[in-house]
Write a protein that holds these residues in place. Structure first.
Motif, PDB file in Angstrom:
ATOM      1  N   ASP A  13       0.812  -1.227   0.000  1.00  0.00           N
ATOM      2  CA  ASP A  13       0.000   0.000   0.000  1.00  0.00           C
ATOM      3  C   ASP A  13       0.841   1.271   0.000  1.00  0.00           C
ATOM      4  OD1 ASP A  13       0.763   0.582   2.653  1.00  0.00           O
ATOM      5  OD2 ASP A  13      -1.168   0.026   3.510  1.00  0.00           O
ATOM      6  N   GLY A  14       2.187   1.107  -0.029  1.00  0.00           N
ATOM      7  CA  GLY A  14       3.068   2.257  -0.111  1.00  0.00           C
ATOM      8  C   GLY A  14       3.414   2.904   1.220  1.00  0.00           C
ATOM      9  N   SER A  15       2.914   2.354   2.304  1.00  0.00           N
ATOM     10  CA  SER A  15       3.229   2.911   3.629  1.00  0.00           C
ATOM     11  C   SER A  15       4.714   2.776   3.942  1.00  0.00           C
ATOM     12  CB  SER A  15       2.433   2.193   4.723  1.00  0.00           C
ATOM     13  OG  SER A  15       1.061   2.325   4.515  1.00  0.00           O
ATOM     14  N   LEU A  16       5.284   1.645   3.553  1.00  0.00           N
ATOM     15  CA  LEU A  16       6.697   1.362   3.771  1.00  0.00           C
ATOM     16  C   LEU A  16       7.367   1.253   2.405  1.00  0.00           C
ATOM     17  CD1 LEU A  16       9.114   0.636   5.568  1.00  0.00           C
ATOM     18  CD2 LEU A  16       8.266  -1.715   5.634  1.00  0.00           C
ATOM     19  N   LYS A  17       8.307   2.149   2.160  1.00  0.00           N
ATOM     20  CA  LYS A  17       8.990   2.192   0.868  1.00  0.00           C
ATOM     21  C   LYS A  17       9.812   0.920   0.663  1.00  0.00           C
ATOM     22  CE  LYS A  17      12.068   5.198  -1.762  1.00  0.00           C
ATOM     23  NZ  LYS A  17      12.897   6.407  -1.683  1.00  0.00           N
ATOM     24  N   ALA A  18       9.675   0.304  -0.506  1.00  0.00           N
ATOM     25  CA  ALA A  18      10.420  -0.920  -0.836  1.00  0.00           C
ATOM     26  C   ALA A  18      10.662  -0.946  -2.340  1.00  0.00           C
ATOM     27  CB  ALA A  18       9.632  -2.157  -0.406  1.00  0.00           C
ATOM     28  N   TYR A  19      11.566  -1.786  -2.731  1.00  0.00           N
ATOM     29  CA  TYR A  19      11.812  -2.002  -4.161  1.00  0.00           C
ATOM     30  C   TYR A  19      11.859  -3.504  -4.399  1.00  0.00           C
ATOM     31  CZ  TYR A  19      16.702  -2.858  -2.863  1.00  0.00           C
ATOM     32  OH  TYR A  19      17.849  -3.363  -2.294  1.00  0.00           O
ATOM     33  N   LYS A  20      11.741  -3.887  -5.655  1.00  0.00           N
ATOM     34  CA  LYS A  20      11.781  -5.309  -5.995  1.00  0.00           C
ATOM     35  C   LYS A  20      13.068  -5.626  -6.740  1.00  0.00           C
ATOM     36  CE  LYS A  20       6.950  -6.589  -6.092  1.00  0.00           C
ATOM     37  NZ  LYS A  20       5.883  -7.260  -6.841  1.00  0.00           N
ATOM     38  N   THR A  21      13.625  -6.789  -6.409  1.00  0.00           N
ATOM     39  CA  THR A  21      14.797  -7.263  -7.122  1.00  0.00           C
ATOM     40  C   THR A  21      14.357  -7.808  -8.472  1.00  0.00           C
ATOM     41  OG1 THR A  21      14.626  -9.515  -6.253  1.00  0.00           O
ATOM     42  CG2 THR A  21      15.898  -7.914  -4.935  1.00  0.00           C
ATOM     43  N   LYS A  22      15.322  -8.124  -9.324  1.00  0.00           N
ATOM     44  CA  LYS A  22      14.987  -8.706 -10.627  1.00  0.00           C
ATOM     45  C   LYS A  22      14.230 -10.016 -10.468  1.00  0.00           C
ATOM     46  CE  LYS A  22      18.716  -6.548 -13.165  1.00  0.00           C
ATOM     47  NZ  LYS A  22      19.925  -6.697 -13.949  1.00  0.00           N
ATOM     48  N   GLY A  23      14.467 -10.697  -9.339  1.00  0.00           N
ATOM     49  CA  GLY A  23      13.771 -11.955  -9.069  1.00  0.00           C
ATOM     50  C   GLY A  23      12.391 -11.771  -8.454  1.00  0.00           C
ATOM     51  N   GLY A  24      11.995 -10.508  -8.241  1.00  0.00           N
ATOM     52  CA  GLY A  24      10.662 -10.235  -7.716  1.00  0.00           C
ATOM     53  C   GLY A  24      10.561 -10.174  -6.197  1.00  0.00           C
ATOM     54  N   HIS A  25      11.691 -10.226  -5.508  1.00  0.00           N
ATOM     55  CA  HIS A  25      11.681 -10.158  -4.047  1.00  0.00           C
ATOM     56  C   HIS A  25      11.698  -8.707  -3.594  1.00  0.00           C
ATOM     57  CE1 HIS A  25      12.460 -14.464  -3.684  1.00  0.00           C
ATOM     58  NE2 HIS A  25      13.280 -14.308  -4.720  1.00  0.00           N
ATOM     59  N   ARG A  26      10.945  -8.427  -2.534  1.00  0.00           N
ATOM     60  CA  ARG A  26      10.925  -7.068  -1.987  1.00  0.00           C
ATOM     61  C   ARG A  26      12.132  -6.854  -1.092  1.00  0.00           C
ATOM     62  NH1 ARG A  26       5.254  -8.270  -1.120  1.00  0.00           N
ATOM     63  NH2 ARG A  26       4.020  -7.057  -2.580  1.00  0.00           N
TER      64      ARG A  26
END
Length: 167
Positions: A13-26
């Motif tokens: 929901d965007g409350s906690l900033k995260a990014y995804k790796t190329k493998g799809g892991h946060r």
């Protein structure tokens, strides 16, 4: 002390900033997590992490025991290759590394770590039993923040760590 699904919901929901790796892991950057915890008045118990890299087991153990006793989370490696692997997985706050090691030496390891995007927060302290202006210059050029000569007293290395971390 929350369920992993709760963390996933916060990132979704965007409350906690995260990014995804190329493998799809946060993945969540430490600074973003600390900011989130402060904003939501949640306790912050993130211990600082140190990676000790030295081919001399007695030095590694002495430093590990010392920094464990000071409340740090300590990882260790006996060569530069293992250090790089641990660095990628753990992203320590500080690396304390010998220059002369078999295989990948400390200078090459330092340069490799600095070539990885997003490593400016990690502080690198180079230790050497061969202190010289030339070795210290090479280490600084490769990205070391501080250079110390072996043997080094615990209070000196602790002071260097605290100074680099700003604590």
């Amino acid at each position: 002390h929350v369920d992993i699904k709760t963390v996933a919901n916060w990132t979704a929901d965007g409350s906690l900033k995260a990014y995804k790796t190329k493998g799809g892991h946060r993945r969540i950057k430490k600074d973003d997590l600390e900011k989130f915890l402060k904003e939501h008045k949640m306790p912050i118990s993130l211990k600082k992490r140190i990676l000790i890299v030295d081919d001399d087991a007695s030095i590694r153990m002495a430093l590990k025991d010392f920094f464990d006793s000071k409340g740090f989370v300590v990882d260790e490696a006996d060569d530069g290759f293992k250090a790089g692997t641990i660095y990628e997985a753990e992203r320590p706050d500080v690396i304390i590394m010998d220059i002369v090691m078999p295989g990948v030496n400390g200078i090459a390891t330092c340069k490799h770590i600095r070539d990885i995007e997003g490593t400016k927060h990690t502080k690198i302290i180079v230790l050497t039993g061969y202190p010289s202006k030339e070795n210290f210059k090479k280490a600084k050029k490769a990205g070391a923040d501080t250079c110390l000569a072996k043997p080094v007293k615990n209070d000196i290395i602790l002071k260097a760590v605290k100074q680099l971390l700003g604590v």
